[in-house]
Scaffold this motif. Structure first.
Motif, PDB file in Angstrom:
ATOM      1  N   ARG A  28      11.413   8.252  -8.020  1.00 49.06           N
ATOM      2  CA  ARG A  28      10.407   9.306  -7.970  1.00 49.06           C
ATOM      3  C   ARG A  28       9.856   9.331  -6.551  1.00 49.06           C
ATOM      4  NH1 ARG A  28       6.407   6.588 -11.873  1.00 49.06           N
ATOM      5  NH2 ARG A  28       7.152   4.866 -10.605  1.00 49.06           N
TER       6      ARG A  28
ATOM      7  N   GLU B 187      -0.560   6.248   8.913  1.00 59.42           N
ATOM      8  CA  GLU B 187      -1.150   5.628  10.105  1.00 59.42           C
ATOM      9  C   GLU B 187      -1.429   4.178   9.796  1.00 59.42           C
ATOM     10  OE1 GLU B 187      -4.439   8.238  10.836  1.00 59.42           O
ATOM     11  OE2 GLU B 187      -3.025   9.902  10.647  1.00 59.42           O
TER      12      GLU B 187
ATOM     13  N   ASP C 140       0.820  -1.217   0.000  1.00 61.14           N
ATOM     14  CA  ASP C 140       0.000   0.000   0.000  1.00 61.14           C
ATOM     15  C   ASP C 140       0.851   1.264   0.000  1.00 61.14           C
ATOM     16  OD1 ASP C 140      -2.537  -1.469   2.136  1.00 61.14           O
ATOM     17  OD2 ASP C 140      -2.377  -1.349  -0.046  1.00 61.14           O
TER      18      ASP C 140
ATOM     19  N   ILE D 231       4.397   1.939  -1.702  1.00 59.35           N
ATOM     20  CA  ILE D 231       5.583   1.355  -2.327  1.00 59.35           C
ATOM     21  C   ILE D 231       6.817   2.212  -2.042  1.00 59.35           C
ATOM     22  CG2 ILE D 231       4.257   0.216  -4.131  1.00 59.35           C
ATOM     23  CD1 ILE D 231       5.268   2.523  -5.976  1.00 59.35           C
TER      24      ILE D 231
ATOM     25  N   MET E  51      -1.979   7.653   5.152  1.00 62.77           N
ATOM     26  CA  MET E  51      -1.041   6.646   4.634  1.00 62.77           C
ATOM     27  C   MET E  51       0.027   6.289   5.663  1.00 62.77           C
ATOM     28  SD  MET E  51      -2.115   5.893   1.656  1.00 62.77           S
ATOM     29  CE  MET E  51      -0.783   5.005   0.864  1.00 62.77           C
TER      30      MET E  51
ATOM     31  N   HIS F 104       6.974  10.122  -3.749  1.00 61.15           N
ATOM     32  CA  HIS F 104       5.517  10.200  -3.690  1.00 61.15           C
ATOM     33  C   HIS F 104       5.118  11.680  -3.769  1.00 61.15           C
ATOM     34  CE1 HIS F 104       4.467   6.012  -2.435  1.00 61.15           C
ATOM     35  NE2 HIS F 104       5.778   5.995  -2.228  1.00 61.15           N
ATOM     36  N   ILE F 105       3.933  11.901  -4.272  1.00 60.24           N
ATOM     37  CA  ILE F 105       3.506  13.288  -4.519  1.00 60.24           C
ATOM     38  C   ILE F 105       2.769  13.810  -3.295  1.00 60.24           C
ATOM     39  CG2 ILE F 105       2.125  14.760  -6.026  1.00 60.24           C
ATOM     40  CD1 ILE F 105       2.285  12.465  -8.110  1.00 60.24           C
ATOM     41  N   ASP F 106       3.211  14.951  -2.816  1.00 56.54           N
ATOM     42  CA  ASP F 106       2.434  15.696  -1.814  1.00 56.54           C
ATOM     43  C   ASP F 106       2.359  14.983  -0.468  1.00 56.54           C
ATOM     44  OD1 ASP F 106       0.529  17.216  -0.389  1.00 56.54           O
ATOM     45  OD2 ASP F 106      -0.499  17.766  -2.241  1.00 56.54           O
TER      46      ASP F 106
ATOM     47  N   LEU G 294      -0.777  15.563   1.711  1.00 55.03           N
ATOM     48  CA  LEU G 294      -1.963  14.814   1.317  1.00 55.03           C
ATOM     49  C   LEU G 294      -1.848  13.360   1.757  1.00 55.03           C
ATOM     50  CD1 LEU G 294      -4.089  15.283  -1.712  1.00 55.03           C
ATOM     51  CD2 LEU G 294      -3.403  12.970  -1.158  1.00 55.03           C
ATOM     52  N   HIS G 295      -0.659  12.811   1.649  1.00 49.01           N
ATOM     53  CA  HIS G 295      -0.457  11.439   2.132  1.00 49.01           C
ATOM     54  C   HIS G 295      -0.790  11.355   3.616  1.00 49.01           C
ATOM     55  CE1 HIS G 295       1.419  10.616  -1.699  1.00 49.01           C
ATOM     56  NE2 HIS G 295       1.638   9.358  -1.344  1.00 49.01           N
TER      57      HIS G 295
ATOM     58  N   ARG H 111      -2.953  13.322   5.214  1.00 52.09           N
ATOM     59  CA  ARG H 111      -4.421  13.396   5.353  1.00 52.09           C
ATOM     60  C   ARG H 111      -5.073  12.103   4.923  1.00 52.09           C
ATOM     61  NH1 ARG H 111      -7.021  17.075   2.195  1.00 52.09           N
ATOM     62  NH2 ARG H 111      -5.215  17.728   1.016  1.00 52.09           N
ATOM     63  N   PHE H 112      -4.459  11.442   3.991  1.00 45.97           N
ATOM     64  CA  PHE H 112      -4.979  10.176   3.487  1.00 45.97           C
ATOM     65  C   PHE H 112      -4.812   9.083   4.517  1.00 45.97           C
ATOM     66  CE2 PHE H 112      -6.768   9.878  -0.544  1.00 45.97           C
ATOM     67  CZ  PHE H 112      -6.702   8.585  -1.040  1.00 45.97           C
TER      68      PHE H 112
END
Lengths: 201, 823
Positions: free
Chosen positions: B183, B198, B176, B178, B196, B185-187, B190-191, B193-194
């Motif tokens: 590259r 936790e 979930d 990677i 990701m 991860h973007i932002d 936001l991750h 808030r998502f």
């Protein structure tokens, strides 16, 4: 002759008919435009969020995933202290319950889902554009790309797909354009295939 | 003309002392010269002995052996901690640094006091009382929280974009989230808030701490001072371009306490190490310990055994091109504060069982204490403060009676001896004055307690002239072996006048040595005797010694302390100071020393083959680092250290007009070649004849204690083999001239290398034991050994030697001697 068993039967029947009316408040349904379904896996996230709000008993998503109809008990949306006040002036105005729904959804999802005023549209009315993006295996990254585009004025719908790896958006050409969206993606360092990067303004 | 009644100057006394010692040791007359008959020499020595004792008595006619001395700041901190049972209270660094005499801060000559000290004592007392006094009727809520390493912003940054960390699920990369593949991860926001970050997934870390990455568990920071139980689950792995495989062995995760500044964001927070914990290959290992945390403290961590690797720079943030070790943490679980009773001991020792009652802070009739509202200082922490409980304070209907009762219990414990009625009256009178001035009971008592904690009775070792009474003996024994105040058992024995009983005292010595508090003695004594406190005084040159790390440095200190502890535990003799058949090692040190078969960060006893140079203090990396300057070694400071600290025969200081020798890091000449010119100087030859031999033998070891046959250089030289240096560490140093460790002792005995030197040094165990007796005596009595103490030391050494010469026996004999039991 009135038999005791008839009286008992009527009493039980009457109570059974009345109980649901006492326990179950009046349910309502409302339809909203839904921000946040960037790709199909997000539906599972939505379901999880809605389960955190007990007042919502059911939901229906439209086929394109950008509109949702929620069925809920209005009074249960509010905290117990507020319910006492609201019960004195039933029914609760629709704007109030809808505003509350919006707050609950936003807070529970940390603003990754939002309810907006319903605005059904037919795809033929708008221009469909596709922007290839480099494959994004991370669902948060896919949502990030969606979030940069979905609320741009003139964008009525946006989606991210993985195969092929594409951003698809339906736009009002008088308000925005393919180039404008490409520039947004480039400015946000969204990884694009070389030819797309070269085409960016 | 009889000059014996004249007072001698210090340098004159030293000259006559030298004459005495040189005749006694046989160095005068010099070898090869005609010698007087033995009886004649003995007569001279007897006359000189009496002369020196008289001269010393004239210099110090009425003085007790040990002048009045205050607690060192370490003793002060330990005493307050033990008095209030608050083991993590941080007080020492609030006090001015102590001076030292010949490396010992316990020496009474070093322990001056000024208005600055007094101001700091007042602040320290206030802090201790703030923590000790209960301000609410119930204990703070016990909270349990599970915290991930990903709770910290900087770790999230590594996971999301820099590649220094990765999520692992079921011992594999988490599908979930990677790993970065060139590259990011973007932002990151936001991750977050998502949700990701936790996740229940483990966090695998590759990045070593450095000046811009100093991680800690941001999900938890203590709000209330107290004990907390900390658990963690650790394992290690090899990351092979996206695959998780078994690791090279047991790695080490360092845990520390971070004292957060401000709101807890930012990086630079003072910290101290708790310890190093095993992270075995693939199989998670759980660790659990209870530790005191002060408000605003959190748990820091570092992948200590990994070499510094920057996935961002070196691998262009692509974890799929990286192969190397990592350490994973499944979780942290932190719970507390833990209180067995409420109010806790710290409050009860001040206010016993007096009730806490609410008060109105706005009330005008009395002055009430100001209360600090406990708040969470760290953004994003899971633990929260309790709702404000209101204002509570200790109250009583009979303040004067209760004040006297409380003081009669507190003062004897704090002052470590009985308190006279007059003293009690004077403190009770101060309470009365404060009450009359409008203070509430708590404030009045606090005023007096603060005064007590800043009084000479608390701050000083109070010892009567002549033979110590039982209370003073209890204190001297306790500050020797626990570096703190006597406990209740010792005080009880002292009160019953049983402590000095020859059947009781040895039992108490054993009890104190076996108690974990004696670790303070080990740490403090080694810190002063072997100057371990200076371990971080130099930074080894990064090009010459790229393998150096904080983990290695900490391991060095642990080795020396563990070795000293082992000598005491096994009652080994003093020859082990310079030669040993075992070493106390962890894997880091074992690799550094070229010893195989040791795994993990825990220090343990390792048997060595015969004639192996490692093991004793002489060849321990800590000593070798302390006696070097970070770039080069020199036989002179190392030789001086060996003579002074291990053999007890310090060299004279250099003449003031002789210049220092400049080291040559280009590798063109060796230090031995440079010293040769120096030694030919007539003013230098005599001292260097003694200094240089041990220094030359120790030239076999570099500035971080690694053994060498050739000097490292950054200029000319041959390419160097990597050897045991971690493959991720870049090496650029060259190999310069050969090391020549041979030398000749002043008595003409020759040695070719460090092993032969060790054989010669270990042969004179009497000298080594006598030195240890002196070092223990200085440390425990707070005074230099004077000439007139020599007879007492000789007697102690003789008794110890008759029982096998062990160092534990030495401690027993010292404590039971007149030297120890007399002020």
């Amino acid at each position: 002759m009135i038999h005791w068993w008839r009286i008992l039967f009527c009493g039980i029947t009457f109570t059974a008919l009345m109980l649901p009316a006492v326990v179950r408040a009046e349910e309502q349904s409302s339809t909203f435009q839904l921000y946040g379904i960037s790709h199909p896996e997000r539906e599972a996230d939505l379901k999880q969020i809605l389960q955190m709000i007990p007042a919502i008993s059911d939901y229906q998503l439209n086929q394109s995933g950008d509109h949702i109809t929620l069925t809920y008990e209005p009074l249960e949306l509010f905290a117990p202290q507020e319910q006492e006040q609201l019960q004195k002036n039933l029914p609760i105005p629709a704007e109030k319950t809808e505003q509350k729904l919006k707050e609950l959804i936003s807070q529970s999802s940390r603003n990754t889902f939002e309810l907006l005023p319903a605005a059904e549209f037919s795809e033929e009315q708008f221009t469909r554009i596709e922007i290839p993006i480099n494959p994004l295996d991370c669902k948060a990254c896919r949502f990030a790309v969606y979030s940069y585009i979905a609320k741009v004025p003139g964008v009525v719908r946006a989606k991210i797909s993985t195969e092929p790896s594409l951003l698809t958006a339906w736009i009002d050409g008088s308000q925005t354009s393919h180039e404008a969206l490409l520039k947004i993606l480039t400015d946000k360092n969204v990884p694009l295939p070389e030819d797309e990067s070269a085409a960016a303004p | 003309m009889d000059l014996s009644g004249l007072k001698m100057q210090d340098d004159q006394f030293r000259t006559f002392l030298k004459i005495h010692d040189r005749i006694e040791s046989g160095k005068m007359p010099p070898p090869g010269q005609e010698r007087p008959a033995k009886a004649e020499l003995q007569n001279v020595l007897t006359e000189l002995d009496a002369f020196l004792i008289r001269a010393e008595q004239l210099q110090y006619p009425d003085e007790a052996r040990t002048p009045t001395r205050r607690l060192t700041r370490v003793e002060y901190e330990n005493t307050v901690r033990d008095l209030f049972e608050m083991p993590g209270l941080q007080l020492r660094d609030r006090l001015p640094a102590d001076n030292s005499v010949n490396g010992y801060d316990k020496n009474s000559d070093a322990l001056s006091i000024s208005h600055v000290n007094l101001a700091r004592y007042l602040e320290a007392a206030d802090l201790a009382l703030d923590y000790a006094i209960a301000t609410q009727p119930e204990a703070p809520t016990f909270q349990q929280h599970k915290v991930s390493l990903a709770s910290q912003y900087y770790v999230r940054l590594l996971i999301q974009s820099n590649g220094g960390a990765v999520f692992l699920k079921d011992k594999k990369p988490d599908p979930d989230f990677i790993p970065v593949d060139g590259r990011q991860h973007i932002d990151q926001g936001l991750h977050e808030r998502f949700g990701m970050f936790e996740t229940e997934s483990a966090v695998g870390v590759f990045r070593h701490e450095d000046e811009s990455f100093l991680p800690w568990t941001q999900g938890f920071a203590a709000i209330y001072p107290g004990r907390y139980r900390i658990k963690t689950s650790l394992w290690s792995y090899t990351w092979d371009k996206g695959e998780v495989k078994p690791s090279r062995g047991v790695e080490a995760m360092r845990l520390s306490v971070k004292q957060l500044q401000g709101h807890g964001l930012g990086q630079d927070h003072p910290s101290y190490v708790i310890g190093y914990y095993d992270a075995p290959s693939i199989e998670s290992q759980e660790h659990e310990f209870v530790h005191w945390l002060n408000p605003g403290e959190s748990i820091g961590f570092n992948v200590a055994s990994l070499a510094p690797v920057h996935i961002y720079h070196q691998y262009k943030r692509n974890l799929y091109s990286f192969t190397g070790p990592g350490i994973a943490c499944d979780w942290f679980k932190i719970e507390g504060p833990i209180f067995e009773e409420w109010p806790p001991h710290a409050h009860r020792i001040l206010f016993a069982d007096l009730p806490l009652k609410p008060f109105d802070p706005k009330a005008k009739e009395l002055s009430y204490p100001r209360r600090t509202i406990h708040k969470q200082v760290m953004s994003g922490a899971k633990n929260h403060s309790d709702p404000f409980p209101g204002y509570w304070t200790v109250q009583t209907d009979q303040p004067l009676e209760d004040a006297r009762r409380l003081l009669s219990q507190f003062l004897p414990i704090a002052f470590r001896r009985p308190v006279s009625e007059e003293m009690l009256d004077s403190y009770a009178a101060q309470v009365q004055n404060r009450l009359a001035a409008g203070d509430c009971f708590e404030l009045a008592m606090r005023w007096v307690y603060r005064a007590a904690l800043c009084s000479p009775d608390f701050l000083y070792h109070v010892e009567p002239d002549g033979k110590l009474d039982d209370h003073a003996l209890a204190c001297r024994l306790s500050y020797f072996l626990w570096n703190s105040m006597p406990d209740q058992e010792l005080m009880q024995l002292a009160a019953e006048r049983k402590l000095s009983n020859p059947d009781v005292l040895p039992q108490q010595i054993e009890r104190l040595l076996q108690d974990p508090h004696s670790n303070r003695f080990v740490k403090d004594f080694c810190g002063q005797w072997l100057k371990l406190r200076e371990i971080a005084a130099t930074d080894p040159d990064k090009k010459l010694y790229p393998e150096f790390s904080t983990y290695l440095q900490d391991s060095m200190v642990l080795e020396t302390e563990a070795y000293f502890r082992e000598l005491i535990e096994q009652n080994l003799d003093a020859s082990y100071l310079v030669k040993s058949d075992f070493a106390m090692l962890n894997e880091k040190l074992a690799v550094h020393y070229g010893i195989e078969g040791v795994s993990g960060p825990q220090i343990r006893r390792v048997a060595l083959p015969p004639d192996h140079p490692r093991g004793p203090f002489l060849t321990q990396a800590a000593i070798l680092k302390i006696t070097a300057n970070g770039t080069t070694t020199s036989p002179v400071p190392r030789g001086a250290f060996v003579l002074d600290r291990l053999l007890g025969q310090p060299a004279d200081p250099p003449p003031p007009d002789v210049p220092a020798v400049e080291p040559d890091v280009r590798g063109a000449t060796t230090i031995r070649e440079q010293l040769a010119l120096h030694r030919d100087h007539v003013a230098c030859a005599a001292c260097h004849a003694k200094l240089d031999p041990p220094g030359f033998a120790l030239e076999s070891f570099d500035v971080i204690g690694g053994q060498r046959a050739r000097y490292r250089s950054i200029g000319e030289g041959d390419s160097a083999e990597r050897g045991s240096i971690d493959p991720f560490i870049h090496i650029s140093f060259k190999l310069g001239p050969q090391v020549d460790p041979a030398g000749t002792l002043p008595d003409g005995q020759q040695f070719q290398d460090i092993c032969e030197f060790q054989q010669l040094a270990a042969a004179d165990s009497h000298l080594l034991l006598t030195n240890m007796a002196r070092q223990f005596a200085v440390y425990s009595t707070g005074r230099e050994i004077r000439y007139r103490d020599r007879a007492a030391v000789r007697e102690i050494v003789a008794r110890v030697e008759s029982q096998g010469g062990g160092l534990r026996t030495l401690i027993h004999e010292l404590v039971q001697s007149e030297l120890f039991q007399t002020r």
